[in-house]
Design a protein around this motif. Structure first.
Motif, PDB file in Angstrom:
ATOM      1  N   ALA A   1       0.898 -19.328   0.751  1.00 38.84           N
ATOM      2  CA  ALA A   1       0.033 -18.373   1.281  1.00 38.84           C
ATOM      3  C   ALA A   1       0.068 -17.061   0.617  1.00 38.84           C
ATOM      4  CB  ALA A   1       0.671 -18.173   2.953  1.00 38.84           C
ATOM      5  N   ILE A   2       1.396 -16.540   0.276  1.00 41.05           N
ATOM      6  CA  ILE A   2       1.405 -15.553  -0.528  1.00 41.05           C
ATOM      7  C   ILE A   2       0.860 -15.551  -2.006  1.00 41.05           C
ATOM      8  CG2 ILE A   2       3.222 -14.164  -1.938  1.00 41.05           C
ATOM      9  CD1 ILE A   2       5.322 -14.547   0.268  1.00 41.05           C
ATOM     10  N   ALA A   3       0.708 -16.845  -2.706  1.00 43.73           N
ATOM     11  CA  ALA A   3      -0.121 -16.760  -3.818  1.00 43.73           C
ATOM     12  C   ALA A   3      -1.512 -16.908  -3.663  1.00 43.73           C
ATOM     13  CB  ALA A   3       0.253 -18.346  -4.448  1.00 43.73           C
ATOM     14  N   ALA A   4      -2.148 -17.248  -2.600  1.00 50.19           N
ATOM     15  CA  ALA A   4      -3.463 -17.246  -2.104  1.00 50.19           C
ATOM     16  C   ALA A   4      -3.609 -15.691  -1.923  1.00 50.19           C
ATOM     17  CB  ALA A   4      -3.810 -18.139  -1.089  1.00 50.19           C
ATOM     18  N   LEU A   5      -2.999 -15.059  -1.185  1.00 48.57           N
ATOM     19  CA  LEU A   5      -3.140 -13.516  -0.995  1.00 48.57           C
ATOM     20  C   LEU A   5      -3.031 -12.738  -2.260  1.00 48.57           C
ATOM     21  CD1 LEU A   5      -1.111 -12.823   2.159  1.00 48.57           C
ATOM     22  CD2 LEU A   5      -3.662 -12.816   1.905  1.00 48.57           C
ATOM     23  N   ILE A   6      -2.292 -13.116  -3.198  1.00 43.62           N
ATOM     24  CA  ILE A   6      -1.884 -12.293  -4.436  1.00 43.62           C
ATOM     25  C   ILE A   6      -3.549 -12.523  -5.168  1.00 43.62           C
ATOM     26  CG2 ILE A   6      -1.076 -12.278  -6.756  1.00 43.62           C
ATOM     27  CD1 ILE A   6       1.918 -12.882  -5.153  1.00 43.62           C
TER      28      ILE A   6
ATOM     29  N   TRP B   1       4.764  -5.938  -3.177  1.00 40.39           N
ATOM     30  CA  TRP B   1       3.608  -5.403  -2.518  1.00 40.39           C
ATOM     31  C   TRP B   1       3.258  -3.848  -2.499  1.00 40.39           C
ATOM     32  CZ3 TRP B   1       5.704  -1.908   0.312  1.00 40.39           C
ATOM     33  CH2 TRP B   1       7.093  -2.040   0.680  1.00 40.39           C
ATOM     34  N   ALA B   2       2.102  -3.511  -2.122  1.00 39.61           N
ATOM     35  CA  ALA B   2       1.750  -2.116  -2.155  1.00 39.61           C
ATOM     36  C   ALA B   2       1.362  -1.979  -0.741  1.00 39.61           C
ATOM     37  CB  ALA B   2       0.769  -1.766  -3.096  1.00 39.61           C
TER      38      ALA B   2
ATOM     39  N   ARG C   1      -2.920  -0.280   4.787  1.00 44.25           N
ATOM     40  CA  ARG C   1      -3.767  -1.344   3.793  1.00 44.25           C
ATOM     41  C   ARG C   1      -2.537  -2.024   2.824  1.00 44.25           C
ATOM     42  NH1 ARG C   1      -5.949  -0.324  -1.259  1.00 44.25           N
ATOM     43  NH2 ARG C   1      -7.554  -1.703  -1.899  1.00 44.25           N
ATOM     44  N   VAL C   2      -2.282  -3.434   3.066  1.00 42.56           N
ATOM     45  CA  VAL C   2      -1.348  -3.996   2.181  1.00 42.56           C
ATOM     46  C   VAL C   2      -2.098  -4.873   1.262  1.00 42.56           C
ATOM     47  CG1 VAL C   2       0.584  -5.723   2.699  1.00 42.56           C
ATOM     48  CG2 VAL C   2       0.043  -3.856   4.479  1.00 42.56           C
ATOM     49  N   VAL C   3      -1.432  -4.833   0.232  1.00 44.08           N
ATOM     50  CA  VAL C   3      -2.055  -5.474  -1.161  1.00 44.08           C
ATOM     51  C   VAL C   3      -0.694  -6.388  -1.718  1.00 44.08           C
ATOM     52  CG1 VAL C   3      -3.095  -5.469  -3.503  1.00 44.08           C
ATOM     53  CG2 VAL C   3      -3.617  -3.708  -1.521  1.00 44.08           C
ATOM     54  N   PHE C   4      -0.820  -7.403  -1.865  1.00 41.87           N
ATOM     55  CA  PHE C   4       0.181  -8.168  -2.314  1.00 41.87           C
ATOM     56  C   PHE C   4      -0.086  -8.516  -3.975  1.00 41.87           C
ATOM     57  CE2 PHE C   4       0.624  -9.673   2.033  1.00 41.87           C
ATOM     58  CZ  PHE C   4       1.872  -9.624   2.192  1.00 41.87           C
TER      59      PHE C   4
ATOM     60  N   THR D   1      -8.515  -7.746  -7.049  1.00 42.21           N
ATOM     61  CA  THR D   1      -9.427  -6.669  -7.326  1.00 42.21           C
ATOM     62  C   THR D   1      -9.023  -5.405  -6.665  1.00 42.21           C
ATOM     63  OG1 THR D   1     -11.267  -8.099  -7.171  1.00 42.21           O
ATOM     64  CG2 THR D   1     -11.642  -5.796  -6.850  1.00 42.21           C
ATOM     65  N   ALA D   2      -8.322  -5.524  -5.406  1.00 42.39           N
ATOM     66  CA  ALA D   2      -7.690  -4.352  -4.831  1.00 42.39           C
ATOM     67  C   ALA D   2      -6.505  -3.918  -5.470  1.00 42.39           C
ATOM     68  CB  ALA D   2      -7.339  -4.641  -3.406  1.00 42.39           C
ATOM     69  N   ALA D   3      -5.561  -4.886  -6.061  1.00 38.02           N
ATOM     70  CA  ALA D   3      -4.348  -4.212  -6.904  1.00 38.02           C
ATOM     71  C   ALA D   3      -4.968  -3.453  -8.076  1.00 38.02           C
ATOM     72  CB  ALA D   3      -3.709  -5.565  -7.213  1.00 38.02           C
ATOM     73  N   ALA D   4      -6.084  -3.999  -8.706  1.00 42.58           N
ATOM     74  CA  ALA D   4      -6.321  -3.502  -9.910  1.00 42.58           C
ATOM     75  C   ALA D   4      -7.035  -1.863  -9.679  1.00 42.58           C
ATOM     76  CB  ALA D   4      -7.589  -4.031 -10.616  1.00 42.58           C
ATOM     77  N   LYS D   5      -7.129  -1.496  -8.441  1.00 45.60           N
ATOM     78  CA  LYS D   5      -7.691  -0.239  -8.313  1.00 45.60           C
ATOM     79  C   LYS D   5      -6.354   0.779  -7.824  1.00 45.60           C
ATOM     80  CE  LYS D   5     -11.865  -1.711  -6.122  1.00 45.60           C
ATOM     81  NZ  LYS D   5     -12.753  -1.998  -5.106  1.00 45.60           N
TER      82      LYS D   5
END
Length: 159
Positions: free
Chosen positions: A133-138, A93-94, A80-83, A143-147
């Motif tokens: 593309a990276i900015a859109a993914l970020i 990233w995580a 599971r990749v989160v930018f 929401t995923a990053a906040a968790k």
């Protein structure tokens, strides 16, 4: 693992990844993380063709790894990749690896990837299309990053 994060298909856990303890050696946890990250980057065009056509690639700049649970031969593992954030030349990233059978997170890695010119071997800006593309993914991964309560940890021993 259901949110806007990039989730891989199952990643291959090969018998050759096992160590003398009978589980996946720590180095191969990173191989699986790297595979997940490669798949996430390829989804927006940073792949073999990117390297061949543009002479650009990505290099690891920094990583913080946590080994939380064993991975064994036969386990179905997904990444599971989160930018998280980026500038013109870097992206933070995580990645979480998790066992499909019980949902246990086995490995977490927080890192920074650098955009590199293969001609000069120096850090260089991502092409505009990749930056967009990276900015859109970020944005879609906020929401995923906040968790992810494990981000930003330092290596050390509590006393």
């Amino acid at each position: 693992m259901t949110d806007a994060a990039f989730v891989t298909d199952p990643l291959p856990v090969e018998r050759s990844y096992l160590d003398h303890n009978g589980h996946v050696n720590m180095a191969y946890h990173l191989v699986l993380v790297d595979q997940a990250l490669d798949l996430a980057f390829a989804a927006f065009g940073v792949d073999g063709a990117y390297v061949e056509d543009l002479g650009l690639s990505t290099f690891a700049g920094e990583m913080h790894v946590r080994y939380l649970n064993e991975i064994n031969f036969g386990d179905v593992i997904r990444g599971r990749v989160v930018f998280l954030e980026a500038d013109a030349k870097r992206v933070r990233w995580a990645v979480e690896l998790a066992r499909e059978a019980d949902g246990a997170v086995t490995t977490t890695v927080e890192g920074v990837t650098l955009s590199v010119s293969l001609a000069t071997r120096r850090v260089t800006p991502f092409p505009d299309t990749v930056q967009l593309a990276i900015a859109a993914l970020i944005e879609s991964h906020e929401t995923a990053a906040a968790k992810l309560d494990w981000l930003g940890r330092r290596v050390g021993m509590r006393r």
